[in-house]
Design an enzyme around this catalytic site. Structure first.
Site, PDB file in Angstrom:
ATOM      1  N   HIS A 112       0.847  -1.187   0.000  1.00 37.54           N
ATOM      2  CA  HIS A 112       0.000   0.000   0.000  1.00 37.54           C
ATOM      3  C   HIS A 112       0.889   1.246   0.000  1.00 37.54           C
ATOM      4  O   HIS A 112       2.070   1.181   0.349  1.00 37.54           O
ATOM      5  CB  HIS A 112      -0.909   0.000   1.225  1.00 37.54           C
ATOM      6  CG  HIS A 112      -2.047  -0.955   1.097  1.00 37.54           C
ATOM      7  ND1 HIS A 112      -2.480  -1.741   2.128  1.00 37.54           N
ATOM      8  CD2 HIS A 112      -2.828  -1.262   0.039  1.00 37.54           C
ATOM      9  CE1 HIS A 112      -3.492  -2.481   1.718  1.00 37.54           C
ATOM     10  NE2 HIS A 112      -3.711  -2.212   0.453  1.00 37.54           N
ATOM     11  N   THR A 130       3.108  -5.202  -8.374  1.00 39.07           N
ATOM     12  CA  THR A 130       2.217  -4.189  -8.904  1.00 39.07           C
ATOM     13  C   THR A 130       3.079  -2.994  -9.332  1.00 39.07           C
ATOM     14  O   THR A 130       4.215  -2.839  -8.882  1.00 39.07           O
ATOM     15  CB  THR A 130       1.160  -3.782  -7.856  1.00 39.07           C
ATOM     16  OG1 THR A 130       1.802  -3.511  -6.617  1.00 39.07           O
ATOM     17  CG2 THR A 130       0.122  -4.882  -7.671  1.00 39.07           C
ATOM     18  N   GLY A 131       2.553  -2.181 -10.214  1.00 39.38           N
ATOM     19  CA  GLY A 131       3.337  -1.167 -10.914  1.00 39.38           C
ATOM     20  C   GLY A 131       4.206  -0.255 -10.087  1.00 39.38           C
ATOM     21  O   GLY A 131       5.427  -0.224 -10.243  1.00 39.38           O
ATOM     22  N   THR A 132       3.607   0.518  -9.196  1.00 37.54           N
ATOM     23  CA  THR A 132       4.378   1.485  -8.425  1.00 37.54           C
ATOM     24  C   THR A 132       5.315   0.789  -7.448  1.00 37.54           C
ATOM     25  O   THR A 132       6.477   1.183  -7.286  1.00 37.54           O
ATOM     26  CB  THR A 132       3.439   2.449  -7.661  1.00 37.54           C
ATOM     27  OG1 THR A 132       2.497   2.982  -8.584  1.00 37.54           O
ATOM     28  CG2 THR A 132       4.212   3.588  -7.032  1.00 37.54           C
ATOM     29  N   THR A 133       4.832  -0.262  -6.815  1.00 34.90           N
ATOM     30  CA  THR A 133       5.674  -1.018  -5.886  1.00 34.90           C
ATOM     31  C   THR A 133       6.886  -1.579  -6.616  1.00 34.90           C
ATOM     32  O   THR A 133       8.021  -1.459  -6.143  1.00 34.90           O
ATOM     33  CB  THR A 133       4.873  -2.159  -5.216  1.00 34.90           C
ATOM     34  OG1 THR A 133       3.785  -1.589  -4.474  1.00 34.90           O
ATOM     35  CG2 THR A 133       5.740  -2.987  -4.304  1.00 34.90           C
ATOM     36  N   SER A 157      -0.824  -1.028 -11.732  1.00 30.68           N
ATOM     37  CA  SER A 157      -0.934  -0.649 -10.325  1.00 30.68           C
ATOM     38  C   SER A 157      -2.139  -1.368  -9.730  1.00 30.68           C
ATOM     39  O   SER A 157      -3.046  -1.785 -10.457  1.00 30.68           O
ATOM     40  CB  SER A 157      -1.076   0.870 -10.171  1.00 30.68           C
ATOM     41  OG  SER A 157      -2.353   1.282 -10.596  1.00 30.68           O
ATOM     42  N   GLY A 158      -2.143  -1.516  -8.408  1.00 27.41           N
ATOM     43  CA  GLY A 158      -3.214  -2.266  -7.743  1.00 27.41           C
ATOM     44  C   GLY A 158      -4.613  -1.806  -8.119  1.00 27.41           C
ATOM     45  O   GLY A 158      -5.434  -2.616  -8.575  1.00 27.41           O
ATOM     46  N   ASP A 218      -3.642  -6.031  -8.676  1.00 22.38           N
ATOM     47  CA  ASP A 218      -3.995  -7.044  -7.680  1.00 22.38           C
ATOM     48  C   ASP A 218      -4.684  -8.227  -8.354  1.00 22.38           C
ATOM     49  O   ASP A 218      -4.416  -9.385  -8.035  1.00 22.38           O
ATOM     50  CB  ASP A 218      -4.930  -6.467  -6.611  1.00 22.38           C
ATOM     51  CG  ASP A 218      -4.292  -5.359  -5.787  1.00 22.38           C
ATOM     52  OD1 ASP A 218      -3.053  -5.324  -5.690  1.00 22.38           O
ATOM     53  OD2 ASP A 218      -5.044  -4.539  -5.227  1.00 22.38           O
ATOM     54  N   ASP A 274      -1.205  -1.504   4.862  1.00 20.83           N
ATOM     55  CA  ASP A 274      -1.296  -0.401   5.806  1.00 20.83           C
ATOM     56  C   ASP A 274      -2.701  -0.420   6.411  1.00 20.83           C
ATOM     57  O   ASP A 274      -3.651   0.032   5.777  1.00 20.83           O
ATOM     58  CB  ASP A 274      -1.035   0.929   5.102  1.00 20.83           C
ATOM     59  CG  ASP A 274      -1.124   2.114   6.052  1.00 20.83           C
ATOM     60  OD1 ASP A 274      -1.305   1.898   7.272  1.00 20.83           O
ATOM     61  OD2 ASP A 274      -1.012   3.250   5.580  1.00 20.83           O
ATOM     62  N   HIS A 320      -9.756   0.359  -3.209  1.00 16.03           N
ATOM     63  CA  HIS A 320     -10.025  -0.861  -3.974  1.00 16.03           C
ATOM     64  C   HIS A 320     -10.010  -2.076  -3.049  1.00 16.03           C
ATOM     65  O   HIS A 320      -9.482  -3.126  -3.374  1.00 16.03           O
ATOM     66  CB  HIS A 320      -9.036  -1.000  -5.134  1.00 16.03           C
ATOM     67  CG  HIS A 320      -7.605  -1.131  -4.711  1.00 16.03           C
ATOM     68  ND1 HIS A 320      -6.905  -0.123  -4.096  1.00 16.03           N
ATOM     69  CD2 HIS A 320      -6.737  -2.157  -4.817  1.00 16.03           C
ATOM     70  CE1 HIS A 320      -5.680  -0.527  -3.840  1.00 16.03           C
ATOM     71  NE2 HIS A 320      -5.554  -1.765  -4.260  1.00 16.03           N
ATOM     72  N   ASP A 346     -10.754  -5.624  -4.282  1.00 13.90           N
ATOM     73  CA  ASP A 346      -9.672  -6.286  -5.019  1.00 13.90           C
ATOM     74  C   ASP A 346      -8.661  -6.901  -4.053  1.00 13.90           C
ATOM     75  O   ASP A 346      -8.164  -8.004  -4.278  1.00 13.90           O
ATOM     76  CB  ASP A 346      -8.947  -5.298  -5.937  1.00 13.90           C
ATOM     77  CG  ASP A 346      -9.851  -4.711  -7.000  1.00 13.90           C
ATOM     78  OD1 ASP A 346     -10.781  -5.415  -7.449  1.00 13.90           O
ATOM     79  OD2 ASP A 346      -9.632  -3.554  -7.386  1.00 13.90           O
ATOM     80  N   ARG A 371      -8.054 -13.746  -0.593  1.00 13.51           N
ATOM     81  CA  ARG A 371      -8.870 -14.955  -0.654  1.00 13.51           C
ATOM     82  C   ARG A 371      -8.222 -16.003  -1.561  1.00 13.51           C
ATOM     83  O   ARG A 371      -8.135 -17.177  -1.219  1.00 13.51           O
ATOM     84  CB  ARG A 371     -10.277 -14.617  -1.160  1.00 13.51           C
ATOM     85  CG  ARG A 371     -11.190 -15.815  -1.246  1.00 13.51           C
ATOM     86  CD  ARG A 371     -12.567 -15.407  -1.827  1.00 13.51           C
ATOM     87  NE  ARG A 371     -13.248 -16.573  -2.287  1.00 13.51           N
ATOM     88  CZ  ARG A 371     -13.067 -17.174  -3.447  1.00 13.51           C
ATOM     89  NH1 ARG A 371     -12.187 -16.688  -4.310  1.00 13.51           N
ATOM     90  NH2 ARG A 371     -13.737 -18.250  -3.780  1.00 13.51           N
TER      91      ARG A 371
END
Length: 126
Positions: free
Chosen positions: A12, A38-41, A59-60, A65, A85, A92, A95, A101
């Site tokens: 996050h 994910t993109g930014t991470t 990105s998420g 995700d 966080d 989202h 997601d 899950r």
């Protein structure tokens, strides 16, 4: 490359720097694995560990995700590290819940904080 473990990295917004620092501290371990993020991470991790094999997804909130969830369902991911966080709203949220899950349904080891991630890294490295 198919014989290397694949780990998914997600964080996050308020945890992206923490995940990048975690990746840097464990760079020698991650260098042995294929990584999807994910993109930014993924961008933040690449900034501090430019030599890692990271495939950046969307990105998420834009579907990243869900892309990782699909890879879990097809057996392409063996470990999920998701620095959550709990004090910040997740726009989202559905997601995120779907991703968690799937990790549970497919019995994928999942770390939601640094302490657990350290344990999973140690266990999966030895």
């Amino acid at each position: 490359m198919a014989d290397r473990k694949c780990v998914a990295l997600i964080a996050h917004d308020q945890k992206k720097d923490d995940l990048a620092a975690f990746a840097k501290a464990n760079e020698s371990v991650f260098a042995q694995w294929k990584i999807v993020a994910t993109g930014t991470t993924g961008g933040r991790v690449l900034d501090v560990c430019p030599g890692l094999d990271i495939t950046r997804l969307k990105s998420g909130p834009l579907g990243g995700d869900q892309q990782i969830g699909a890879m879990i369902a097809t057996g392409d991911i063996e470990l999920l590290i998701f620095f959550v966080d709990p004090l910040t709203a997740m726009p989202h949220d559905v997601d995120v819940k779907a991703l968690m899950r799937l990790a549970i349904v497919y019995d994928i080891p999942m770390a939601l904080n640094r302490a657990t991630a350290e344990q999973l890294i140690d266990f999966n490295h030895n």
